[in-house]
Each structure stands twice: as structure tokens, then as C-alpha cells.
Design an enzyme around this catalytic site. Sequence first.
Site, mmCIF file in Angstrom:
data_model
loop_
_atom_site.group_PDB
_atom_site.id
_atom_site.type_symbol
_atom_site.label_atom_id
_atom_site.label_comp_id
_atom_site.label_asym_id
_atom_site.label_seq_id
_atom_site.Cartn_x
_atom_site.Cartn_y
_atom_site.Cartn_z
ATOM 1 N N ASP A 358 0.828 -1.209 0.000
ATOM 2 C CA ASP A 358 0.000 0.000 0.000
ATOM 3 C C ASP A 358 0.859 1.256 0.000
ATOM 4 O O ASP A 358 0.739 2.125 -0.871
ATOM 5 C CB ASP A 358 -0.897 0.012 1.239
ATOM 6 C CG ASP A 358 -2.293 -0.513 0.982
ATOM 7 O OD1 ASP A 358 -2.751 -0.461 -0.164
ATOM 8 O OD2 ASP A 358 -2.928 -0.975 1.944
ATOM 9 N N HIS A 359 1.710 1.383 0.989
ATOM 10 C CA HIS A 359 2.498 2.615 1.122
ATOM 11 C C HIS A 359 3.447 2.790 -0.064
ATOM 12 O O HIS A 359 3.556 3.888 -0.623
ATOM 13 C CB HIS A 359 3.282 2.597 2.436
ATOM 14 C CG HIS A 359 2.436 2.858 3.636
ATOM 15 N ND1 HIS A 359 2.166 4.121 4.101
ATOM 16 C CD2 HIS A 359 1.783 2.002 4.471
ATOM 17 C CE1 HIS A 359 1.396 4.054 5.168
ATOM 18 N NE2 HIS A 359 1.140 2.774 5.420
#
Length: 458
Positions: A358-359
Site C-alpha cells: 500500500d504505502h
Amino acid sequence: MTHSPMAAVWEGLGGDPALLSRVSTVVREGALEARLPVRELARACVGACALAAAELGARRAGLAGVPEVRVDDGAVATAFVSERQLLIDGRAPVNFAPVSRFWRTADGWVRTHANYPHHRARLLGALGLADDATVEDVAGLLAERSALEVEETVYGAGGLAVALRTAKEWAAHEQAIAVAERPLIERERMDSARARVLAPLDGGPLLPAAGVRVLDLTRVIAGPVATRTLALLGADVLRVDAPQLPEDPDAHADTGFGKRSTTLDLATDRSTFEELLAAADVVVTGYRPGALDRFGLSPAALAERRPGLIVAQLSAWGAYGPWRERRGFDSVVQVATGIAATEGSPERPGALPAQALDHGTGYLLAAAVLRALTEQSEHGYGRFVRMALARTAAWLTDGIERGAAGDVMYDRPDSWLAGTDSGIGHLRYALPPVSFTGGPADWARPPGPWGTDTARWA
């Protein structure tokens, strides 16, 4: 540096390789420790994003050279778990609901994701359980069923459950094969329209995205991290959500920095959205491919109504292959792609030290938008960029070499945490890891209550 992860990302973004010399790194041992090279992925994604920002800022400010970029593993590692570092009036958020977890099945493991009420309802309904079912009820039922059966049943009902696979099993899967055929960062030119000319920058801090209007149609971590980063760099970011799908307030508190937040029902209030779109420079979407098409929000439809637009699209599994329309989140992508089995074992799955898919993808998406803005300043034209968590997972498992050990340790995140008062309480939060000489050190505004801003540009 030509074979480093950051160089590979910068090449994928279409950047000038000579600019990589502007990047320096503070390597810290103990940051994002894992069996897979998570620290190297995180460093590359943040570093490429910061370099793209510095490049655009230099162009808009008329600087003779691109500012120096500094990537500190401590700042990166802290930001990659920003949702865990957040405190709201001293309270730590709950990042996973009780039924969002690993479960033993008759033949292995499955992981579910049910943080949102509608996903929980679909999961329990697919399993034939009542709304008040307990963790023990779910565990007892799943222990009697096969992992793949649970996966298909729950996905068929619109929920999220993914069977644990090894890296070898995933590599043979039709979706993995489709993902592997695509570049990490997909970039296309959409039209021949001239983009809006952005005003030159003057004064400090250097805000490369100042004056850029971003429509944020994203949820959960990756997309909101991308738009949170663009907001840090000066963009006017307006997040738009459907009023019938409220956001988790803790998730909004983590990724709402620098933005405004409004709600619009696209089925009944299209005129307001079209007014916003007519003046937008960038649209970022984070829903599964096709989910927004019925509202005329496919990249092609958006470009037709707003020539010169940059459209950035993010999904879990990719816009191709048999799983292209499936929902997904970082945690379940880790399970499908073999990451959970690698970080633990097929008998006892594990997880990455952060929701790094995600990040990492969020910073890559922001970098792609920044590079598209730079390219527009040279050549014009609308642009389309696309990424998928599953493709980032493939890069992590197959394409990144582990770097050298650090000379200093990462043991406490305190140096990269800050506090501020806001409309939703006092917040302790992770500072942004994107850093370059003359650039911003923090967001200009904290998040406010979700969905309470007016649907207009600042």
C-alpha cells in the site's frame, strides 16, 4: 546506481538517470526488517517520489539545478506504518477488525478483510452466519472447509477472503502471469490537448504541485497516501466519497493531512462533480477497475470530457487477468502472492513489517503524477498512469536486491513524529518522508472531519 531499486523505479517513471546523483540515503539497520527486501522497496519508492518532486519544483521555480534529495530510512520506516503511529487524543486506532485475520481451514489458511461494515456483512452472509456471529463461530466454520472453496464463495458474494499460496503456487496462477507481463508503472499519453500552464513558483517552501487541482477518488491506504503526498507538495486535493459509504474515521485521520473532504452522490449530483472535473488537473482513482465506469469515470471518458487531464489509476490485482474485477487490500494481496508464506511459512503464515504494498505503491503513484506534470510542462497532452498492488508485490518478491547493512540503527520513531491540534482532536502522527532541499517539512493543514468540506476548489 544503475541497477539499484531506485534507479529501476526512476527509469520506469521516464526520468533522466543523471538526476539520480542528486539523491543521498541515510541507511539505518533495523528499519522495516523482513525476509524480503522491504526496506529497499520503501527507500526506492520514497526516493523516486522526492526526486520527481524536486525535478518539478526546479522546473517551475526556474532553478539552475535540481535540489538535493535526502532519503532517511528512519523517516521512511516511520511513515510506512503511519496508521500504527497515529494517536487521536492519546487513543491508538484499531487497524483491523476482529474478523479481518488469518483463519485455519481444513487444508491450509485463508485471510479475510472485513474492516468496513458492508464487507463484514458480505463475508458473514457468504458463510451463512448471522450478523452477530463471533470470531469463534467463524473459526469453527472455516476449519471444516477448504481454503479455495472459502475464497470463491466469499468473493462470489462480494466479500474478501484469499487462500494462502506459496510464491511458486502464485507464479503458476493465471492472474500472476497477467501481472508479470505488465511494467511496474504503466504510463500512456491520452490525448493531444495542451494542459493548463502552471504559474511559476516563487518564495518558500518550494511546493512543486502548488496550484494543481487533484480530485481524490480513493479509499484505504495506497491511494490516500498518494494524494496525501501531493497535498504535502502544495496541491489542492479534494477527496470525494459517496455519502452511503462512510470512511473509517481513524483511516481518514491518518491519510487526510493536507486535504479537504467532501461527499457527493454521483447518481444524483453529477452536475457538481462535472463542475469539479472541468477545472481539475489530476484525477486519482483507487476503486477496483470498472467500478466507476457506470458513472462515466473511466480514464477514456474522463479524458474526453476534460482534455489534458492526468488520470492516475490504482487497484489491488490490476486491470487485466481473471481477477481484474476483484476487490483487494494489501493484507490479502500479501497472502495470495506468496509473501505471507515467505515471511512465515505455509504452516504458519506471517506478514510484512508494514503494509508496504500500500504505502510503496502510494508513493510510486504520487511520483508518476509528478513526472506526468513535468512532462506536460514540456510537451503538453493528457496522461494516464496505472499501478497495482499485485505488481508491486511481484517487484518485491522477484526484482529487488537487498542492500548493504546500515551504519546507524533505527530503534525509536520519535524523531519522525509530530503533534498537532485538529478538528478531530489532538493528533500524534508520522511526518512525511519525502524530503528535498527547500521543500516542505510538514503538511499545511491537519485533517478535518470526514466529508464536511464544500464540494468546490479552494
